[in-house]
Design an enzyme around this catalytic site. Structure first.
Site, PDB file in Angstrom:
ATOM      1  N   ARG A  92       0.868  -1.177   0.000  1.00 23.12           N
ATOM      2  CA  ARG A  92       0.000   0.000   0.000  1.00 23.12           C
ATOM      3  C   ARG A  92       0.902   1.224   0.000  1.00 23.12           C
ATOM      4  O   ARG A  92       2.050   1.169   0.461  1.00 23.12           O
ATOM      5  CB  ARG A  92      -0.909   0.007   1.226  1.00 23.12           C
TER       6      ARG A  92
ATOM      7  N   LYS B  75      -2.357  -0.230   6.987  1.00 24.31           N
ATOM      8  CA  LYS B  75      -3.786   0.041   7.124  1.00 24.31           C
ATOM      9  C   LYS B  75      -4.439  -0.822   8.195  1.00 24.31           C
ATOM     10  O   LYS B  75      -5.315  -0.361   8.931  1.00 24.31           O
ATOM     11  CB  LYS B  75      -4.456  -0.201   5.765  1.00 24.31           C
TER      12      LYS B  75
ATOM     13  N   HIS C  71      -2.646   2.172  -5.987  1.00 27.37           N
ATOM     14  CA  HIS C  71      -3.189   0.919  -5.493  1.00 27.37           C
ATOM     15  C   HIS C  71      -3.364  -0.106  -6.615  1.00 27.37           C
ATOM     16  O   HIS C  71      -3.405  -1.311  -6.348  1.00 27.37           O
ATOM     17  CB  HIS C  71      -4.525   1.155  -4.785  1.00 27.37           C
TER      18      HIS C  71
ATOM     19  N   ARG D 129      -0.597  -2.546  -6.608  1.00 30.49           N
ATOM     20  CA  ARG D 129      -0.797  -3.630  -5.640  1.00 30.49           C
ATOM     21  C   ARG D 129      -1.729  -4.700  -6.231  1.00 30.49           C
ATOM     22  O   ARG D 129      -1.479  -5.899  -6.101  1.00 30.49           O
ATOM     23  CB  ARG D 129      -1.364  -3.047  -4.352  1.00 30.49           C
TER      24      ARG D 129
ATOM     25  N   HIS E 187      -3.339  -9.413   4.364  1.00 30.55           N
ATOM     26  CA  HIS E 187      -4.775  -9.486   4.607  1.00 30.55           C
ATOM     27  C   HIS E 187      -5.047 -10.253   5.901  1.00 30.55           C
ATOM     28  O   HIS E 187      -4.326 -11.188   6.244  1.00 30.55           O
ATOM     29  CB  HIS E 187      -5.484 -10.181   3.440  1.00 30.55           C
TER      30      HIS E 187
ATOM     31  N   TYR F 214      -9.160 -11.551  -5.423  1.00 29.81           N
ATOM     32  CA  TYR F 214      -8.204 -11.815  -6.495  1.00 29.81           C
ATOM     33  C   TYR F 214      -8.375 -13.230  -7.036  1.00 29.81           C
ATOM     34  O   TYR F 214      -8.199 -13.477  -8.226  1.00 29.81           O
ATOM     35  CB  TYR F 214      -6.775 -11.627  -5.970  1.00 29.81           C
TER      36      TYR F 214
END
Length: 637
Positions: free
Chosen positions: A368, A396, A470, A473, A496, A505
């Site tokens: 990120r 984040k 982004h 990414r 994640h 994804y």
């Protein structure tokens, strides 16, 4: 009011000053009788040159062109400290010519060397030196390393006074002052770096448009959220609650309390208004996601203050689950392979190396943008037997992770280390602890705006339109999925905390879906059966007198014949579709048919090239390559 300087000048005879001035003029190979006469007149009137500082500002500024060089000489030789009011009004365009062998030159050389080391150009370094540092050295009478924060504030106060008195802006002084503070910090002169050029507004100011009776509750709620949310989250909440507050002020400016809010009179019209709300920056309608965030912010505000037992709360629940518009579920916006390659080339050729290399690292590691700019100088870890790893800081989701690195990324990091500007440690925005960041420029952390600007520039050169950081990414994650990485590994690499985040994804290129598609395609082909024979000839041309491959038409060899199309029709999208289908299989019994088809395809490619049909020729060449591969497989089977 003129501030008393921190020096005690030693009186010097006028004759000695005059003699020093003559030597100064001789060294510079300039001057004339008007210069020397003006110096004599000045010394007769003010034998103690420091007394000139008491002269009114208007009279100081009215000195003629012959007297000003003498005043400049007195300043650079540290004999005269005229006051910041005079210094900010007086242009010192010739100052650098006067500095040669002066008392100020060593300090200014030291400052410019430090500025250059931090990445400032020579021109900008000189501008900061003459506009800020030279004036500070002249007025304080102290060396560079003895300057203080108070000196900078005094100079800036004089700039503000000039702006109020004359209307002449001080923006250029403030800009160079910010850079001067940063350089002085890295020199060890100041204890703290320059504050951000833009200071966030207080919560009270951001809630200024909320009805007065409700404003204290809005501000108190946001202050309470500081205890559990990061500053950026609180700022986002403030923006969304301010939208709601402005709406209430427009429809019911006399509302007296939160308790008097009504579902039908206040909330439902607010929800309807969001469908036509526009983004204040772009003027475009706000997205569905933004509408959802605004409704969530208001609903959580009501729910939490009720749960906390505040006195002024709505009498009943006002926001319900069905008030949220349907969430739009977009697939991750990755860059296709060709676009990814073009962008990489544009970034590799960029003259703005630090920002370009930052983007290349983001693409190579799936970071990120906040994680990217938070990387520290010691972020690369060598693990015996496990290779090199990148330590990604808290981001984040407030979690750290390790990402494996290849040789290309290690080379990038080495280049960044050589490009970045060195300097003192800076305070980490999250923890406040001293940190040595990897991406530093001009003595500061590289900003998100600088990274986005470089990405826009590179994307424009590559002809790709607007791209966000982004998306790099997303492109990293998509490449991993295409390579067959497991869901658990993808979660670890992307940081994640739930499988749902990574499954977005996985849905892009689902191998099961692909397998089922191919099985269904095979089944459909088996149901079609043999193609009909003795079909009527399309009346495109009469080929009875010649070879069909010589006709001036777009041609394709088919299994049971051939296809002819007028040039205006273009190539058939289904031509040779079977030969290029992954479900197409053949064996040695079909070698003769395939070899004949290859000869025809080569002839058709030559015919298309002769007629200037480049795209058609490329199609035939692609078929030749595909047939070569099929023939090779069949022969080796």
């Amino acid at each position: 009011m003129q501030l008393a300087p921190d020096y005690a000048p030693t009186p010097e005879p006028p004759e000695a000053i005059y003699a020093a001035y003559l030597q100064h003029l001789q060294r510079r190979q300039r001057g004339n009788s008007a210069y020397t006469q003006a110096a004599r007149s000045f010394l007769r009137r003010w034998p103690d040159v420091t007394a000139w500082t008491a002269v009114p500002l208007g009279e100081k500024l009215s000195a003629n062109g012959s007297t000003r060089p003498f005043i400049t000489f007195l300043m650079v030789s540290r004999r005269l400290h005229p006051g910041y009011d005079y210094l900010v009004h007086r242009k010192l365009a010739s100052l650098w010519h006067e500095l040669t062998d002066s008392a100020l030159q060593p300090d200014l050389d030291q400052f410019i060397a430090a500025a250059t080391q931090l990445g400032f150009s020579e021109r900008v370094s000189s501008a900061i030196g003459s506009q800020i540092i030279a004036r500070l050295l002249i007025e304080t009478g102290r060396p560079l390393l003895d300057l203080s924060e108070r000196d900078l504030r005094d100079l800036l106060r004089a700039c503000d006074d000039r702006e109020r008195n004359t209307g002449r802006g001080a923006k250029h002084y403030r800009s160079t002052m910010h850079s001067a503070r940063q350089i002085l910090f890295h020199l060890g002169v100041l204890d703290s770096p320059a504050p951000p050029s833009m200071i966030a507004s207080t919560l009270e100011r951001r809630m200024a448009d909320v009805p007065a009776a409700l404003r204290p509750a809005f501000v108190a709620y946001l202050e309470r959220k500081r205890a559990t949310c990061v500053a950026k989250t609180v700022s986002s909440l403030a923006t969304r609650l301010a939208h709601f507050g402005r709406y209430l002020a427009a429809v019911d400016p006399d509302i007296a309390s939160l308790n008097s809010l009504d579902r039908r009179r206040h909330i439902e019209p607010f929800l309807t208004s969001l469908t036509s709300a526009v983004n204040s920056a772009t003027g475009a309608p706000i997205t569905v996601a933004d509408r959802i965030r605004r409704v969530h912010a208001v609903g959580n505000f009501f729910a939490e203050i009720t749960e906390w037992g505040w006195d002024d709360v709505p009498s009943r629940r006002l926001i319900f689950r069905d008030d949220l518009p349907r969430q739009q579920r977009f697939l991750p916006r990755y860059l296709p392979v060709d676009a990814d390659r073009k962008l990489t080339v544009a970034l590799s050729d960029s003259p703005y190396r630090l920002a370009a290399d930052a983007l290349l690292v983001q693409r190579a590691c799936g970071l990120r943008i906040g994680e990217l700019l938070d990387l520290e100088l010691d972020c690369v870890h060598e693990i015996p037997g496990q290779g090199s790893w990148l330590k990604v800081p808290l981001g984040k989701l407030d979690s750290e992770r390790m990402v494996p690195l290849g040789e290309e990324v290690l080379t990038l990091v080495d280049r960044i280390t050589a490009t970045r500007s060195p300097g003192r440690l800076m305070s980490h925005p999250r923890t406040g602890a001293p940190a040595d960041f990897l991406f530093t420029h001009h003595g500061k952390r590289l900003s998100q705006n600088a990274v986005r600007a470089e990405l826009n520039r590179a994307a424009a050169i590559a002809g790709l339109g607007h791209i966000t950081p982004h998306q790099l990414r997303h492109t990293y994650a998509t490449a991993l999925i295409n390579a067959g990485v497991s869901l658990q590994a993808l979660m670890a690499l992307l940081g994640h905390v739930s499988t749902q985040m990574s499954l977005r994804y996985a849905h892009l290129f689902d191998s099961t879906v692909r397998t089922e598609y191919e099985r269904a395609l095979d089944l459909a082909k088996s149901h079609i059966g043999p193609m009909p024979t003795n079909r009527p000839q399309l009346p495109l041309t009469d080929i009875s007198s010649g070879e069909w491959k010589d006709t001036p038409l777009i041609k394709s060899r088919l299994a049971g014949g051939y296809c002819l199309r007028a040039p205006a029709q273009g190539s058939c999208p289904y031509a040779n579709i079977c030969e290029n289908c992954p479900s197409f299989h053949t064996d040695s019994t079909h070698l003769g048919v395939l070899a004949a088809q290859r000869l025809d395809a080569a002839d058709l490619a030559a015919d298309a090239e002769k007629r200037g049909w480049i795209a058609e020729a490329e199609r035939h060449h692609a078929l030749v390559a595909r047939l070569d591969m099929l023939l090779s497989r069949s022969k080796s089977a």
